[in-house]
Design an enzyme around this catalytic site. Sequence first.
Site, PDB file in Angstrom:
ATOM      1  N   ILE A   7      42.370  56.669  47.496  1.00 12.79           N
ATOM      2  CA  ILE A   7      41.514  56.683  48.687  1.00 12.79           C
ATOM      3  C   ILE A   7      42.407  57.070  49.859  1.00 12.79           C
ATOM      4  CG2 ILE A   7      39.984  55.368  50.197  1.00 12.79           C
ATOM      5  CD1 ILE A   7      39.600  53.410  47.860  1.00 12.79           C
ATOM      6  N   HIS A   8      42.045  58.160  50.519  1.00 15.89           N
ATOM      7  CA  HIS A   8      42.834  58.689  51.631  1.00 15.89           C
ATOM      8  C   HIS A   8      41.990  58.566  52.895  1.00 15.89           C
ATOM      9  CE1 HIS A   8      44.941  61.455  54.253  1.00 15.89           C
ATOM     10  NE2 HIS A   8      45.947  61.473  53.381  1.00 15.89           N
ATOM     11  N   GLY A   9      42.309  57.605  53.737  1.00 21.24           N
ATOM     12  CA  GLY A   9      41.537  57.355  54.959  1.00 21.24           C
ATOM     13  C   GLY A   9      41.552  58.530  55.907  1.00 21.24           C
TER      14      GLY A   9
END
Length: 154
Positions: A74-76
């Site tokens: 998960i890459h904000g």
Amino acid sequence: MDKVVELYMPVAGQIIPLSEINDYLIENTVDGAGVGIIPNGDIFFAPVSGKVVMVSDTLNSVAINTKNNITILIHGGMDTAKLEGRGFGMYVRTGDKVTVGDKLFFMDRDYVELTAKLTTPLIITTPHKIASFNVDYDVKSAFVKFMDIHVVKE
């Protein structure tokens, strides 16, 4: 019987195909293995149970490996590494075990939106282990199942 890994929404928001985020992501992931999420919340939760195998130095991404050896990243936001951690806070460290719903990281959407994009890629970084996956694009709430990943039989 197929092994299935269920993913739950890590944050409230709208799910979109990876192709709507960035062509680079599609070119560097097999079969577009993942989705984008336009978040409505600031806290991201574990979409799956497993072990945290990566926390970025810039506090904007985390990867979890499941018991079936499927790794979820998960890459904000997009272009958020340039913020060098400003606007982000991490609740986990590499090596931590997490359960679906555990807090992973905080993203100050108001701050991030000033200089980057909020759209958050959720990428399956082990696409060779996937037979198929199904996405329910209608899910909008956190903690609701939105994806089934069918694991390749070994």
